[in-house]
Design an enzyme around this catalytic site. Structure first.
Site, PDB file in Angstrom:
ATOM      1  N   ASP A   1      11.645 -71.565  27.819  1.00 44.32           N
ATOM      2  CA  ASP A   1      11.666 -70.181  27.343  1.00 44.32           C
ATOM      3  C   ASP A   1      11.163 -69.235  28.432  1.00 44.32           C
ATOM      4  O   ASP A   1      10.500 -68.243  28.146  1.00 44.32           O
ATOM      5  CB  ASP A   1      10.801 -70.053  26.078  1.00 44.32           C
ATOM      6  CG  ASP A   1      11.063 -68.761  25.324  1.00 44.32           C
ATOM      7  OD1 ASP A   1      12.140 -68.158  25.531  1.00 44.32           O
ATOM      8  OD2 ASP A   1      10.195 -68.346  24.540  1.00 44.32           O
TER       9      ASP A   1
ATOM     10  N   LYS B   1      15.687 -67.269  32.604  1.00 41.53           N
ATOM     11  CA  LYS B   1      16.877 -67.995  32.183  1.00 41.53           C
ATOM     12  C   LYS B   1      17.594 -68.673  33.355  1.00 41.53           C
ATOM     13  O   LYS B   1      18.204 -69.724  33.182  1.00 41.53           O
ATOM     14  CB  LYS B   1      17.844 -67.064  31.433  1.00 41.53           C
ATOM     15  CG  LYS B   1      17.184 -66.269  30.307  1.00 41.53           C
ATOM     16  CD  LYS B   1      16.285 -67.116  29.418  1.00 41.53           C
ATOM     17  CE  LYS B   1      15.355 -66.272  28.581  1.00 41.53           C
ATOM     18  NZ  LYS B   1      14.292 -67.063  27.913  1.00 41.53           N
TER      19      LYS B   1
ATOM     20  N   ASP C   1      15.542 -71.923  24.461  1.00 42.93           N
ATOM     21  CA  ASP C   1      15.679 -70.681  23.699  1.00 42.93           C
ATOM     22  C   ASP C   1      16.567 -69.698  24.453  1.00 42.93           C
ATOM     23  O   ASP C   1      16.778 -69.811  25.659  1.00 42.93           O
ATOM     24  CB  ASP C   1      14.292 -70.062  23.474  1.00 42.93           C
ATOM     25  CG  ASP C   1      14.331 -68.893  22.493  1.00 42.93           C
ATOM     26  OD1 ASP C   1      15.311 -68.782  21.732  1.00 42.93           O
ATOM     27  OD2 ASP C   1      13.382 -68.080  22.508  1.00 42.93           O
ATOM     28  N   ASN C   2      17.082 -68.713  23.716  1.00 41.05           N
ATOM     29  CA  ASN C   2      17.863 -67.601  24.282  1.00 41.05           C
ATOM     30  C   ASN C   2      19.091 -68.064  25.053  1.00 41.05           C
ATOM     31  O   ASN C   2      19.455 -67.475  26.073  1.00 41.05           O
ATOM     32  CB  ASN C   2      16.999 -66.741  25.200  1.00 41.05           C
ATOM     33  CG  ASN C   2      15.797 -66.150  24.494  1.00 41.05           C
ATOM     34  OD1 ASN C   2      14.668 -66.344  24.944  1.00 41.05           O
ATOM     35  ND2 ASN C   2      16.007 -65.426  23.412  1.00 41.05           N
TER      36      ASN C   2
ATOM     37  N   GLU D   1      15.285 -62.703  18.536  1.00 36.99           N
ATOM     38  CA  GLU D   1      14.067 -62.453  17.788  1.00 36.99           C
ATOM     39  C   GLU D   1      13.987 -61.041  17.205  1.00 36.99           C
ATOM     40  O   GLU D   1      14.182 -60.046  17.904  1.00 36.99           O
ATOM     41  CB  GLU D   1      12.824 -62.718  18.649  1.00 36.99           C
ATOM     42  CG  GLU D   1      12.965 -62.424  20.130  1.00 36.99           C
ATOM     43  CD  GLU D   1      13.488 -63.616  20.906  1.00 36.99           C
ATOM     44  OE1 GLU D   1      14.592 -64.092  20.563  1.00 36.99           O
ATOM     45  OE2 GLU D   1      12.803 -64.057  21.846  1.00 36.99           O
TER      46      GLU D   1
END
Length: 278
Positions: free
Chosen positions: A205, A208, A233-234, A263
Site C-alpha cells: 500500500d 504504486k 491495495d489501489n 476509500e
C-alpha cells in the site's frame, strides 16, 4: 473613476442592500460548491477524487490551519478514540475521513476485505509496505495471533512519526515494528537485521510504481515461501497495471481480485490477493 463613485453608490440604502445580497449569494454559492456539490461529483471518479482531496483540499487546509492532514487526524484520534482500544481508533479514523477530511487509508470497505484475508492467513510474520498514518497497521495488528509480529515500512519521516503515535494510542506498539526508510533498501535487510526467514503475509500500500519492483525484490531475497499471501491495495485507482500483469500471468502466483471502491468514495477500486506458489 469607478472607485471615485463608490462612496456615492454606497450612500444609497438600496445599492448597499444590493451589494450585500450579491456578496451573500456569492458566499452561499461558494460554500455549496466546496462543501456539497464538488465532493458529491468527485465521489464517482477516482482521478477527480484524488485531485480534489489530495491536492486542492489538503493543501488549502494545510495553509489555513498551519498543520498537516496526518497531524489533524492524530489530534482527532486523541480527542475521540479510547486509548488502548484498536477498534475505537479504526472507527474514529473512518468517521473523521467520511465526515471531515478524506484520507487515503485503505478505508472501511476495503478494510473489511483486508481483515478477512488476515484472519484467513493468520500470519506469524507480516509485512506492510506503506504505513502512512498507521490505520492499516492497526487493522492488521489487532487480528494477529499471539506472539505474531508486523513490520511496517514508511519512507516519509513525518508520516512515520504520526503512525507511531496512532499505533501506540491503539495499544499495539508491542506487535508492530515500524521501519523508516526506502523499501528497496529495507527489504534486503529483513533477514539479517530483523531475523525474518520468510513472510506469511504482505500488504502492499505504498508508492504504486514500487509494487512490482518490491515484489521481485522479495522473491530475490527469498523472503517468500510457498503459500505466502500478498494483498495489494489501489490496484485500479490510482492503479498498478504492471503489477497486475505480473501476478496474473506468472505461474508462480495464484491471484484473485476483490472488487471494491476507493476509500470513502464510490469510485471503482479493488484489492488483488496473490498466493506465492514457489
Amino acid at each position: 473613476m469607478l472607485f471615485l463613485c463608490l462612496p456615492g453608490l454606497f450612500a444609497s440604502p438600496q445599492m448597499l442592500l444590493f451589494v450585500v445580497c450579491v456578496a451573500a449569494c456569492v458566499g452561499l454559492l461558494s460554500y455549496t460548491l466546496v462543501f456539497f456539490a464538488i465532493p458529491a461529483l468527485v465521489q464517482y471518479n477516482g482521478t477527480l477524487a484524488l485531485l480534489w482531496h489530495d491536492v486542492i483540499v489538503e493543501r488549502s487546509l494545510d495553509w489555513l490551519t498551519s498543520s498537516t492532514r496526518p497531524q489533524r487526524l492524530l489530534a482527532h484520534v486523541k480527542q475521540r478514540a479510547r486509548r488502548g482500544d484498536a477498534q475505537s481508533v479504526i472507527n474514529t479514523i473512518d468517521n473523521y475521513c467520511k465526515a471531515r477530511e478524506w484520507a487515503m487509508n485503505v478505508g472501511d470497505e476495503k478494510g473489511s476485505i483486508l481483515d478477512q484475508v488476515v484472519c484467513e492467513v493468520s500470519p506469524c510474520v507480516a509485512l506492510e509496505l506503506g504505513t502512512y498514518c498507521g490505520y492499516s497497521s492497526v487493522r492488521i495488528a489487532r487480528l494477529l495471533p499471539p506472539g505474531a509480529r508486523l513490520l511496517t515500512v514508511e519512507f516519509n519521516h513525518d508520516y512515520a512519526t504520526i503512525a507511531r503515535e496512532v499505533i501506540d494510542w491503539a495499544g499495539l506498539q508491542d506487535r508492530v515494528q515500524l521501519l523508516e526508510g526506502d523499501s528497496a533498501e529495507l527489504i534486503p535487510q529483513l533477514r539479517q537485521k530483523h531475523g525474518i526467514e520468510t513472510l506469511d503475509f504482505i500488504f502492499l500500500d505504498h508508492w504504486k510504481d514500487r509494487y512490482l519492483p518490491d515484489t521481485k525484490l522479495l522473491e530475490d531475497c527469498s523472503l517468500l515461501r510457498e503459500g505466502t499471501v500478498l494483498l495489494a491495495d489501489n490496484v485500479i485507482c490510482p492503479g498498478t497495471p504492471d503489477y497486475l500483469e505480473y501476478v496474473r500471468s506468472s505461474p508462480r502466483y495464484q491471484s484473485q481480485y476483490f472488487n471494491s471502491h476507493l476509500e470513502y468514495t464510490r469510485a471503482e477500486d479493488g484489492l488483488e490477493k496473490s498466493i506465492f506458489l514457489g
